[in-house]
Design a protein around this motif. Structure first.
Motif, mmCIF file in Angstrom:
data_model
loop_
_atom_site.group_PDB
_atom_site.id
_atom_site.type_symbol
_atom_site.label_atom_id
_atom_site.label_comp_id
_atom_site.label_asym_id
_atom_site.label_seq_id
_atom_site.Cartn_x
_atom_site.Cartn_y
_atom_site.Cartn_z
ATOM 1 N N UNK A 1 0.844 -1.190 0.000
ATOM 2 C CA UNK A 1 0.000 0.000 0.000
ATOM 3 C C UNK A 1 0.885 1.248 0.000
ATOM 4 N N UNK A 2 0.484 2.237 -0.750
ATOM 5 C CA UNK A 2 1.249 3.478 -0.804
ATOM 6 C C UNK A 2 0.821 4.414 0.310
ATOM 7 N N UNK A 3 1.789 4.904 1.095
ATOM 8 C CA UNK A 3 1.568 5.906 2.124
ATOM 9 C C UNK A 3 2.091 7.238 1.618
ATOM 10 N N UNK A 4 1.301 8.283 1.798
ATOM 11 C CA UNK A 4 1.682 9.606 1.312
ATOM 12 C C UNK A 4 1.315 10.650 2.350
ATOM 13 N N UNK A 5 2.290 11.424 2.803
ATOM 14 C CA UNK A 5 2.021 12.534 3.712
ATOM 15 C C UNK A 5 2.554 13.819 3.110
ATOM 16 N N UNK A 6 1.676 14.823 3.078
ATOM 17 C CA UNK A 6 2.060 16.145 2.598
ATOM 18 C C UNK A 6 1.960 17.143 3.740
ATOM 19 N N UNK A 7 2.917 18.041 3.791
ATOM 20 C CA UNK A 7 2.923 19.128 4.765
ATOM 21 C C UNK A 7 2.769 20.428 3.998
ATOM 22 N N UNK A 8 1.657 21.113 4.233
ATOM 23 C CA UNK A 8 1.359 22.351 3.507
ATOM 24 C C UNK A 8 1.459 22.155 1.994
ATOM 25 N N UNK A 9 1.008 20.986 1.538
ATOM 26 C CA UNK A 9 0.989 20.687 0.115
ATOM 27 C C UNK A 9 2.259 20.083 -0.439
ATOM 28 N N UNK A 10 3.322 20.013 0.358
ATOM 29 C CA UNK A 10 4.603 19.476 -0.109
ATOM 30 C C UNK A 10 4.784 18.045 0.383
ATOM 31 N N UNK A 11 5.121 17.139 -0.521
ATOM 32 C CA UNK A 11 5.270 15.729 -0.169
ATOM 33 C C UNK A 11 6.472 15.517 0.740
ATOM 34 N N UNK A 12 6.233 14.863 1.883
ATOM 35 C CA UNK A 12 7.276 14.564 2.843
ATOM 36 C C UNK A 12 7.521 13.056 2.954
ATOM 37 N N UNK A 13 6.453 12.278 3.001
ATOM 38 C CA UNK A 13 6.564 10.823 3.049
ATOM 39 C C UNK A 13 5.846 10.239 1.837
ATOM 40 N N UNK A 14 6.508 9.357 1.127
ATOM 41 C CA UNK A 14 5.921 8.708 -0.043
ATOM 42 C C UNK A 14 6.605 7.349 -0.175
ATOM 43 N N UNK A 15 5.963 6.325 0.356
ATOM 44 C CA UNK A 15 6.599 5.012 0.442
ATOM 45 C C UNK A 15 5.540 3.921 0.386
ATOM 46 N N UNK A 16 5.959 2.715 0.072
ATOM 47 C CA UNK A 16 5.078 1.552 0.088
ATOM 48 C C UNK A 16 5.319 0.740 1.354
ATOM 49 N N UNK A 17 4.256 0.079 1.809
ATOM 50 C CA UNK A 17 4.420 -0.823 2.947
ATOM 51 C C UNK A 17 5.338 -2.000 2.606
ATOM 52 N N UNK A 18 5.725 -2.119 1.360
ATOM 53 C CA UNK A 18 6.718 -3.137 0.989
ATOM 54 C C UNK A 18 8.032 -2.932 1.727
ATOM 55 N N UNK A 19 8.299 -1.686 2.153
ATOM 56 C CA UNK A 19 9.563 -1.388 2.830
ATOM 57 C C UNK A 19 9.550 -1.786 4.304
ATOM 58 N N UNK A 20 8.416 -2.308 4.798
ATOM 59 C CA UNK A 20 8.360 -2.742 6.190
ATOM 60 C C UNK A 20 9.285 -3.938 6.417
ATOM 61 N N UNK A 21 9.950 -3.932 7.539
ATOM 62 C CA UNK A 21 10.789 -5.065 7.924
ATOM 63 C C UNK A 21 9.917 -6.219 8.387
ATOM 64 N N UNK A 22 8.895 -5.908 9.189
ATOM 65 C CA UNK A 22 7.933 -6.906 9.674
ATOM 66 C C UNK A 22 6.562 -6.546 9.128
ATOM 67 N N UNK A 23 5.912 -7.491 8.453
ATOM 68 C CA UNK A 23 4.600 -7.207 7.894
ATOM 69 C C UNK A 23 3.526 -7.245 8.974
ATOM 70 N N UNK A 24 2.282 -6.985 8.578
ATOM 71 C CA UNK A 24 1.194 -6.881 9.548
ATOM 72 C C UNK A 24 1.043 -8.172 10.339
#
Length: 334
Positions: free
Chosen positions: A249-272
């Motif tokens: 799943x893609x996670x996206x966080x923007x601060x005042x419209x600017x992208x700060x976090x943009x990553x997939x849960x594929x990068x997790x070391x331990x899955x759900x």
């Protein structure tokens, strides 16, 4: 202050999601929200005026078929979503938080957020982070700690930044919502205890993570993570069967419209599944409890830009919707 959602189309994956809503000046109530942003008041559907989302989760195996039927019934709606205020979708009894679960994030933290007295060069700390992650993955040792339900707030509510928080930071996370009690469950069975998924923003004051007066004790998660409103949650709980692969799943966080976090849960070391199983080896997970799965790279420490008065965070996870929260300095609210 809160911001009403503006659903232009399906606000989440699947035919429906669970929410906690309220009409203007009315009490909160458990709701089914359809893909076309219509609301079903579940107190009426289940003929229970005291019903809550957590109450539904406590009977999840029997409730789920009834919710599917309601979502398919085009005459069951009680109004458009835009007429209601959206709150945190559930009031958990327990919040299990996790740290250092995204590979790149751990490396960034080792570089930017070192312990007092650690003056080693960046290259050495990066190498240590990589070795630590490999060892943890091999030993099946996620890093899990306890958060407070009182820190949970709605997905569109303002977040008050305490005057004492010198370095408030964001951490967008996928949260699993428990639907069946889980104690000492194996990894292969763990996902059967998950009712659905939602979005959490696990705010952290970086300045108080480490106890500088007693460095031998280590981290202070109570002070750094549990101020009121430090866990914006929601807007929805999307049933697990509408999220075919929580590990992509893609996670996206923007601060005042600017992208700060943009990553997939594929990068997790331990899955759900591994996170839920691990937490259950010690604790008993209860319906409505949250298991936060860690945050990817791109927090404020990485960018050298921490939260301040007036900042607006917009966090989204593919298929789970989006939240929007405004930061307000404590002295500005008095």
């Amino acid at each position: 202050m809160f911001v009403k959602p503006e659903p232009a189309s399906a606000p989440f994956a699947g035919p429906f999601a669970l929410a906690t809503l309220s009409a203007p000046d009315g009490p909160r109530f458990p709701a089914l929200v359809t893909a076309d942003a219509q609301v079903v008041d579940l107190r009426l559907a289940f003929e229970n005026a005291q019903l809550t989302v957590r109450g539904l989760l406590e009977e999840w195996p029997s409730v789920l078929p009834r919710l599917r039927a309601l979502a398919e019934d085009g005459t069951a709606g009680h109004g458009p979503l835009s007429e209601f205020r959206v709150h945190a979708p559930v009031e958990p009894r327990q919040v299990f938080q996790s740290g250092a679960n995204y590979r790149q994030h751990v490396i960034d933290l080792h570089v930017a957020h070192r312990a007092p007295g650690d003056d080693r060069p960046q290259e050495e700390r990066r190498a240590e982070a990589a070795e630590l992650m490999d060892r943890r993955a091999a030993q099946d040792l996620p890093y899990v700690f306890i958060g407070l339900p009182s820190a949970v707030t709605g997905p569109y509510d303002d977040v008050v930044l305490p005057a004492w928080a010198e370095k408030p930071d964001w951490e967008l996370e996928l949260a699993a919502v428990i639907g069946r009690p889980a104690h000492r469950v194996p990894v292969g069975d763990a996902l059967s205890h998950v009712a659905g998924y939602t979005i959490a923003n696990d705010l952290t004051d970086r300045a108080t993570v480490f106890r500088r007066d007693m460095p031998q004790i280590g981290t202070d998660w109570l002070r750094s993570k549990n101020a009121p409103g430090f866990t914006p949650l929601g807007p929805w709980i999307v049933p697990a069967d509408s999220v075919p692969d929580p590990g992509d799943l893609r996670l996206l966080l923007k601060l005042n419209g600017e992208t700060m976090q943009d990553e997939s849960t594929k990068d997790m070391i331990f899955d759900v599944a591994r996170m839920v199983s691990y937490a259950s080896q010690t604790a008993q997970l209860l319906p409505g409890d949250l298991v936060l799965t860690g945050s990817p790279a791109g927090n404020g420490m990485h960018w050298g830009r921490l939260l301040r008065d007036g900042d607006v965070m917009e966090g989204s996870i593919a298929g789970l919707g989006a939240q929007r929260t405004r930061c307000v300095a404590e002295d500005a609210t008095s």
